[in-house]
Design a protein around this motif. Structure first.
Motif, mmCIF file in Angstrom:
data_model
loop_
_atom_site.group_PDB
_atom_site.id
_atom_site.type_symbol
_atom_site.label_atom_id
_atom_site.label_comp_id
_atom_site.label_asym_id
_atom_site.label_seq_id
_atom_site.Cartn_x
_atom_site.Cartn_y
_atom_site.Cartn_z
ATOM 1 N N ASP A 132 0.803 -1.224 0.000
ATOM 2 C CA ASP A 132 0.000 0.000 0.000
ATOM 3 C C ASP A 132 0.838 1.278 0.000
ATOM 4 O O ASP A 132 0.422 2.309 -0.518
ATOM 5 C CB ASP A 132 -0.969 0.008 1.179
ATOM 6 N N ARG A 133 2.040 1.238 0.586
ATOM 7 C CA ARG A 133 2.914 2.404 0.646
ATOM 8 C C ARG A 133 4.336 1.967 0.311
ATOM 9 O O ARG A 133 4.898 1.090 0.968
ATOM 10 C CB ARG A 133 2.927 3.026 2.050
ATOM 11 N N ILE A 147 7.016 8.029 -5.029
ATOM 12 C CA ILE A 147 6.275 7.753 -3.802
ATOM 13 C C ILE A 147 4.964 7.075 -4.169
ATOM 14 O O ILE A 147 4.102 7.677 -4.818
ATOM 15 C CB ILE A 147 5.988 9.065 -3.032
ATOM 16 N N ILE A 149 1.383 5.339 -3.286
ATOM 17 C CA ILE A 149 0.317 5.323 -2.285
ATOM 18 C C ILE A 149 -0.907 4.666 -2.895
ATOM 19 O O ILE A 149 -1.502 5.196 -3.845
ATOM 20 C CB ILE A 149 -0.049 6.758 -1.814
ATOM 21 N N GLU A 150 -1.262 3.493 -2.383
ATOM 22 C CA GLU A 150 -2.462 2.787 -2.823
ATOM 23 C C GLU A 150 -2.506 2.623 -4.347
ATOM 24 O O GLU A 150 -3.522 2.897 -4.997
ATOM 25 C CB GLU A 150 -3.722 3.508 -2.336
ATOM 26 N N GLU A 154 2.454 9.627 -6.156
ATOM 27 C CA GLU A 154 2.206 10.993 -5.718
ATOM 28 C C GLU A 154 3.163 11.954 -6.430
ATOM 29 O O GLU A 154 4.378 11.893 -6.229
ATOM 30 C CB GLU A 154 2.404 11.084 -4.202
ATOM 31 N N LEU A 244 7.889 9.827 5.271
ATOM 32 C CA LEU A 244 6.882 9.139 4.456
ATOM 33 C C LEU A 244 6.349 7.851 5.072
ATOM 34 O O LEU A 244 5.282 7.397 4.691
ATOM 35 C CB LEU A 244 7.466 8.821 3.069
ATOM 36 N N PRO A 246 7.139 4.624 4.575
ATOM 37 C CA PRO A 246 6.769 3.605 3.586
ATOM 38 C C PRO A 246 6.823 2.206 4.196
ATOM 39 O O PRO A 246 7.606 1.951 5.117
ATOM 40 C CB PRO A 246 7.833 3.770 2.504
ATOM 41 N N ARG A 247 6.024 1.298 3.647
ATOM 42 C CA ARG A 247 6.080 -0.081 4.090
ATOM 43 C C ARG A 247 7.228 -0.831 3.411
ATOM 44 O O ARG A 247 7.813 -1.749 3.975
ATOM 45 C CB ARG A 247 4.755 -0.791 3.789
#
Length: 329
Positions: A132-133, A147, A149-150, A154, A244, A246-247
């Motif tokens: 997801d990230r 970046i 996101i879902e 971005e 951020l 992030p995962r």
């Protein structure tokens, strides 16, 4: 078979593909950009290449492409489809979306930044699939980031989100082309490692890949050069992690080709630096040089889906609210 045209334009060459709705590369091709002939020749090469791909799709897949996506370097106005500036291609203010759409029979065209588009491909179809990230970071001539996101990238308010290569990790350090000193890409890009290893080894033809091989062979000078780059990269990544969260961190580009020679010390260096932050999973990119084409294809499919959704909504609104046809005396 319904398909889209995908173009990934680089400084010296272009990669292209016809991409199916499921992300399958149905056909691939390459061309030189011919930048030595000037920016007008580059643009015409892109348009001509796209027209060739359209013709190939008509001949082999039963009809022309339904949309197109193109990834280009430099500064973009993605909303208006304009390639504003690219130093390595020499162009300014090229209305790329309009030019391509006209050459391709009026189909919708999406324009994207090369790194962000590659990040879209890698994130949705590659190492970031089902994440997801994520932050996608190719370590090449320079360093930029995408970046995720879902499932979307971005771009930022002004189209420059992800430029992590220009965060300062060594204040007062080496001068950077952006005008500042100590930027991350001056220490941790493939070109930075190449320059550092050339200076340390005395070999003007040495490369970052040579440095990695020397590290594997136990060369202490190479180990110092390599660790300096890893430490700078870890400092930049921890800044990104803090901002951020992030995962997943996806590392690509030429430096990532060193494999665990890079990833083992990098994971350790990041782990040493995080305090309250949650360290993300750090993984290599898996799509290689197809990431840009796949990402451009995804841009085209996304644009087409958004267009179809809009038409469907407009049609529903018209049905639900028919025009007033009452006749009054």
């Amino acid at each position: 078979m319904e398909h889209v045209i995908a173009l990934d334009v680089g400084g010296t060459g272009m990669k292209a593909a016809l991409v199916g709705a499921d992300g399958t590369l149905l056909h691939q091709a390459r061309r030189a950009t011919l930048r030595e002939r000037g920016p007008e020749a580059v643009v015409e090469t892109i348009l001509g290449f796209a027209a060739e791909l359209r013709a190939y799709g008509e001949e082999h897949f039963g009809g022309p492409a339904v949309a197109a996506g193109v990834a280009v370097p430099g500064v973009l106005d993605e909303a208006n489809g304009i390639a504003l500036f690219a130093a390595n291609l020499g162009w300014r203010d090229v209305p790329m979306r309009a030019l391509l759409s006209e050459r391709l029979g009026g189909i919708p065209v999406a324009l994207g930044h090369d790194v962000r588009t590659g990040g879209l491909g890698e994130g949705r179809l590659g190492a970031g699939k089902d994440t997801d990230r994520f932050l996608f970071l190719p370590l090449g001539t320079g360093i930029a980031g995408a970046i995720g996101i879902e499932g979307r990238i971005e771009p930022g308010a002004h189209g420059s989100a992800g430029e992590i290569g220009h965060v300062v990790v060594r204040p007062g350090g080496l001068p950077c082309g952006c005008g500042r000193r100590g930027c991350l890409e001056r220490y941790a890009s493939a070109s930075a490692v190449t320059l550092a290893w050339q200076a340390a080894s005395g070999d003007e033809k040495a490369t970052a890949a040579d440095c990695a091989r020397a590290v594997d062979a136990g060369d202490p000078a190479a180990a110092r050069v390599w660790q300096d780059a890893v430490d700078a990269l870890a400092d930049g990544l921890v800044l990104a992690i803090t901002l951020l969260d992030p995962r997943t961190l996806i590392i690509g580009g030429g430096l990532a080709e060193a494999g665990e020679t890079l990833f083992t010390p990098l994971r350790a260096a990041v782990a040493e630096r995080v305090t309250f932050q949650t360290a993300p999973t750090i993984v290599p990119a898996v799509l290689g040089d197809t990431a840009g084409c796949l990402g451009a294809g995804l841009l085209a499919w996304d644009l087409l889906a958004d267009s179809r959704d809009t038409r469907s909504t407009d049609s529903t609104d018209s049905t639900d609210n028919p025009p007033n046809t009452e006749v009054t005396a």
